[in-house]
Design a protein around this motif. Structure first.
Motif, PDB file in Angstrom:
ATOM      1  N   GLN A  72       0.907  -1.252   0.016  1.00  0.00           N
ATOM      2  CA  GLN A  72       0.014  -0.056  -0.118  1.00  0.00           C
ATOM      3  C   GLN A  72       0.932   1.451   0.064  1.00  0.00           C
ATOM      4  N   PHE A  73       0.108   2.289  -0.247  1.00  0.00           N
ATOM      5  CA  PHE A  73       1.263   3.597  -0.506  1.00  0.00           C
ATOM      6  C   PHE A  73       1.794   4.054   0.918  1.00  0.00           C
ATOM      7  N   ALA A  74       0.960   3.734   1.968  1.00  0.00           N
ATOM      8  CA  ALA A  74       1.713   3.911   3.510  1.00  0.00           C
ATOM      9  C   ALA A  74       3.080   3.227   3.514  1.00  0.00           C
ATOM     10  N   ASP A  75       3.450   1.897   2.926  1.00  0.00           N
ATOM     11  CA  ASP A  75       4.550   1.388   3.010  1.00  0.00           C
ATOM     12  C   ASP A  75       5.912   1.941   2.665  1.00  0.00           C
ATOM     13  N   PHE A  76       5.604   3.206   1.929  1.00  0.00           N
ATOM     14  CA  PHE A  76       6.823   3.990   1.462  1.00  0.00           C
ATOM     15  C   PHE A  76       7.396   5.075   1.898  1.00  0.00           C
ATOM     16  N   TRP A  77       8.712   5.374   1.841  1.00  0.00           N
ATOM     17  CA  TRP A  77       9.323   6.667   2.551  1.00  0.00           C
ATOM     18  C   TRP A  77       8.865   7.904   1.756  1.00  0.00           C
ATOM     19  N   TYR A  78       8.433   8.942   2.435  1.00  0.00           N
ATOM     20  CA  TYR A  78       8.170  10.283   1.767  1.00  0.00           C
ATOM     21  C   TYR A  78       9.156  11.343   2.016  1.00  0.00           C
ATOM     22  N   ILE A  79       9.402  12.300   1.538  1.00  0.00           N
ATOM     23  CA  ILE A  79      10.089  13.460   2.011  1.00  0.00           C
ATOM     24  C   ILE A  79       9.142  14.109   2.588  1.00  0.00           C
ATOM     25  N   VAL A  80       9.615  14.833   3.814  1.00  0.00           N
ATOM     26  CA  VAL A  80       8.397  15.796   4.450  1.00  0.00           C
ATOM     27  C   VAL A  80       9.361  17.076   4.673  1.00  0.00           C
ATOM     28  N   ALA A  81      10.982  17.173   4.704  1.00  0.00           N
ATOM     29  CA  ALA A  81      11.426  18.365   4.844  1.00  0.00           C
ATOM     30  C   ALA A  81      12.841  18.297   3.995  1.00  0.00           C
ATOM     31  N   LEU A  82      13.467  19.332   3.867  1.00  0.00           N
ATOM     32  CA  LEU A  82      14.961  19.246   3.729  1.00  0.00           C
ATOM     33  C   LEU A  82      15.448  19.204   5.128  1.00  0.00           C
ATOM     34  N   SER A  83      16.588  18.519   5.146  1.00  0.00           N
ATOM     35  CA  SER A  83      17.094  18.273   6.428  1.00  0.00           C
ATOM     36  C   SER A  83      17.590  19.812   7.095  1.00  0.00           C
ATOM     37  N   ASP A  84      18.034  20.632   6.175  1.00  0.00           N
ATOM     38  CA  ASP A  84      18.557  22.108   6.788  1.00  0.00           C
ATOM     39  C   ASP A  84      17.217  23.067   7.252  1.00  0.00           C
ATOM     40  N   HIS A  85      16.043  22.680   6.721  1.00  0.00           N
ATOM     41  CA  HIS A  85      15.124  23.304   7.036  1.00  0.00           C
ATOM     42  C   HIS A  85      14.425  22.714   8.647  1.00  0.00           C
ATOM     43  N   LEU A  86      14.911  21.559   8.787  1.00  0.00           N
ATOM     44  CA  LEU A  86      14.466  21.132  10.218  1.00  0.00           C
ATOM     45  C   LEU A  86      15.178  21.607  11.434  1.00  0.00           C
ATOM     46  N   GLN A  87      15.373  22.747  11.817  1.00  0.00           N
ATOM     47  CA  GLN A  87      16.280  23.242  12.723  1.00  0.00           C
ATOM     48  C   GLN A  87      15.871  22.754  14.106  1.00  0.00           C
ATOM     49  N   PRO A  88      16.973  22.875  15.285  1.00  0.00           N
ATOM     50  CA  PRO A  88      16.584  22.318  16.516  1.00  0.00           C
ATOM     51  C   PRO A  88      15.648  23.434  16.867  1.00  0.00           C
TER      52      PRO A  88
ATOM     53  N   GLY B 146      18.838  15.046  18.360  1.00  0.00           N
ATOM     54  CA  GLY B 146      18.881  15.442  17.036  1.00  0.00           C
ATOM     55  C   GLY B 146      18.267  14.639  15.976  1.00  0.00           C
ATOM     56  N   GLN B 147      17.660  13.667  16.143  1.00  0.00           N
ATOM     57  CA  GLN B 147      17.081  12.953  15.440  1.00  0.00           C
ATOM     58  C   GLN B 147      15.616  13.143  15.064  1.00  0.00           C
ATOM     59  N   ALA B 148      15.080  13.103  13.698  1.00  0.00           N
ATOM     60  CA  ALA B 148      13.822  13.568  13.240  1.00  0.00           C
ATOM     61  C   ALA B 148      12.748  12.942  13.915  1.00  0.00           C
TER      62      ALA B 148
ATOM     63  N   THR C 215      10.935   7.395  10.997  1.00  0.00           N
ATOM     64  CA  THR C 215      11.733   8.742  10.307  1.00  0.00           C
ATOM     65  C   THR C 215      13.121   8.232   9.898  1.00  0.00           C
ATOM     66  N   ARG C 216      13.445   8.738   8.811  1.00  0.00           N
ATOM     67  CA  ARG C 216      14.781   8.554   8.375  1.00  0.00           C
ATOM     68  C   ARG C 216      15.456   9.892   7.658  1.00  0.00           C
ATOM     69  N   GLU C 217      16.678  10.155   7.512  1.00  0.00           N
ATOM     70  CA  GLU C 217      17.371  11.112   6.626  1.00  0.00           C
ATOM     71  C   GLU C 217      18.671  10.666   5.819  1.00  0.00           C
ATOM     72  N   GLN C 218      18.220  11.118   4.641  1.00  0.00           N
ATOM     73  CA  GLN C 218      19.059  10.566   3.462  1.00  0.00           C
ATOM     74  C   GLN C 218      19.174  11.743   2.518  1.00  0.00           C
ATOM     75  N   ASP C 219      20.389  11.990   2.013  1.00  0.00           N
ATOM     76  CA  ASP C 219      20.746  12.866   0.867  1.00  0.00           C
ATOM     77  C   ASP C 219      20.158  14.450   1.067  1.00  0.00           C
ATOM     78  N   GLY C 220      20.291  14.622   2.423  1.00  0.00           N
ATOM     79  CA  GLY C 220      19.838  15.864   2.966  1.00  0.00           C
ATOM     80  C   GLY C 220      18.219  16.228   2.958  1.00  0.00           C
ATOM     81  N   TYR C 221      17.605  15.158   3.121  1.00  0.00           N
ATOM     82  CA  TYR C 221      16.141  14.927   3.069  1.00  0.00           C
ATOM     83  C   TYR C 221      15.749  14.388   4.404  1.00  0.00           C
ATOM     84  N   VAL C 222      14.526  14.473   5.011  1.00  0.00           N
ATOM     85  CA  VAL C 222      13.953  13.976   5.998  1.00  0.00           C
ATOM     86  C   VAL C 222      12.705  13.353   5.576  1.00  0.00           C
ATOM     87  N   TYR C 223      12.793  11.819   5.799  1.00  0.00           N
ATOM     88  CA  TYR C 223      11.834  10.911   5.204  1.00  0.00           C
ATOM     89  C   TYR C 223      10.678  10.565   6.336  1.00  0.00           C
TER      90      TYR C 223
END
Length: 340
Positions: free
Chosen positions: A2-18, A39-41, A103-111
């Motif tokens: 199902q579509f919920a099984d996949f990882w989707y970008i929700v932000a650029l890592s740089d945009h998710l500041q502390p 520090g993890q998303a 959540t995951r972070e990869q290639d400068g994106y938050v998933y």
């Protein structure tokens, strides 16, 4: 599947500041995104358990999220760790736990992935040549008033470019092109032949000798398109878009333009950004027009051979909608002649 099984970008890592919280929508679900004390998303359902306020309107306190209405505080797992009105009598309880997501972070994106235990455990898509030596990446983010399927089809559709992007990216010359379209393992792979020019304003820079262009378009389940042009040495370009389903008719698209222009890499950045955003803005407008017509009249499309790409993309997304694994669809390969 199902579509919920996949990882989707929700932000650029740089945009998710502390100490910052972001509001996002994904497959109709509201999310509050922030960084925990490590520090993890963190991704929580954007709803306070107390009086249903939006947690994304609150604030981050020492890696926990405080609701703006009555001050309830949630940790990275969604557990309520403080209720101000209960004072010293407060005791944590499993009954007070907001929905949280992986959540995951990869290639400068938050998933984010909505499924806690997916039917198939897939990794986030690896963006081509991101931060590799000799390559430069320009990123743009845009919202489309249409669904993921129509956005993805637009991004790997040649015939529209001569009419939606005339001059900037192709002009209608009735040039005969050939393509091989293959559906394989949940992907659509397209290879073009006989392309040498008609790249708009930048033809002389991108392919002045007039070599045959190596051009491939790819669709990867469930929402990723990647366009590759290789014209000559140090003239290599990828345009990769991840289309994020916010709602049925709102798609947030993260696009990487990753290129190798040799000594021109740094100098080309402003021009690459402007051109990418200009072209995408034209696509936003035409997809809004299409979306309005679909809302009124539905999706009874009339296909041409050049639309074979779209039929394959639609078959993959339709399989996921049915709860099936599109990687099990039979492999198909079609050769198509069309004119641009």
């Amino acid at each position: 599947m199902q579509f919920a099984d996949f990882w989707y970008i929700v932000a650029l890592s740089d945009h998710l500041q502390p100490n910052k919280v972001l509001a996002r929508s994904l497959l109709g679900e509201w999310l509050a995104i922030f960084r925990g004390e490590d520090g993890q998303a963190v991704a929580l359902r954007d709803r306070c358990l107390h009086r249903s306020s939006r947690l994304s309107a609150g604030k981050v306190c020492d890696g926990a999220l405080q609701c703006p209405y009555h001050g309830w505080i949630y940790d990275r797992n969604g557990t309520v760790i403080a209720v101000p009105s209960e004072g010293d009598s407060f005791k944590p309880s499993q009954q007070r736990q907001a929905k949280h997501y992986p959540t995951r972070e990869q290639d400068g994106y938050v998933y984010v992935r909505l499924a806690e235990t997916p039917s198939v455990d897939l990794e986030p898509f690896a963006m081509p040549h991101y931060q590799e030596r000799g390559w430069e990446t320009v990123r743009v983010i845009n919202r489309f008033a249409n669904n993921v399927t129509n956005c993805a089809e637009n991004f790997i559709d040649i015939p529209h470019t001569a009419f939606v992007h005339p001059g900037v990216f192709r002009t209608s010359h009735q040039q005969k092109l050939e393509m091989t379209v293959e559906r394989c393992n949940g992907a659509v792979l397209v290879e073009y032949h006989n392309e040498t020019s008609n790249l708009g304003w930048y033809t002389r820079f991108l392919n002045s000798p007039g070599f045959e262009i190596q051009h491939c378009d790819r669709f990867y389940l469930p929402n990723i398109t990647s366009v590759e042009y290789k014209m000559a040495q140090n003239r290599h370009l990828f345009i990769t878009s991840q289309s994020i389903p916010e709602t049925d008719n709102s798609t947030l698209v993260y696009t990487d333009v990753t290129y190798n222009y040799g000594i021109w890499n740094k100098l080309a950045r402003p021009l690459v950004w402007w051109t990418a955003q200009h072209i995408i803005q034209q696509d936003i407008e035409i997809l809004k027009i299409q979306g309005d017509a679909i809302a009124k009249y539905g999706t009874q499309f009339s296909h041409t051979p050049a639309d074979t790409i779209h039929l394959f993309v639609e078959s993959i997304r339709a399989a996921i909608s049915r709860g099936e694994d599109p990687r099990l669809l039979p492999n198909q390969s079609v050769k198509v002649t069309f004119w641009v």
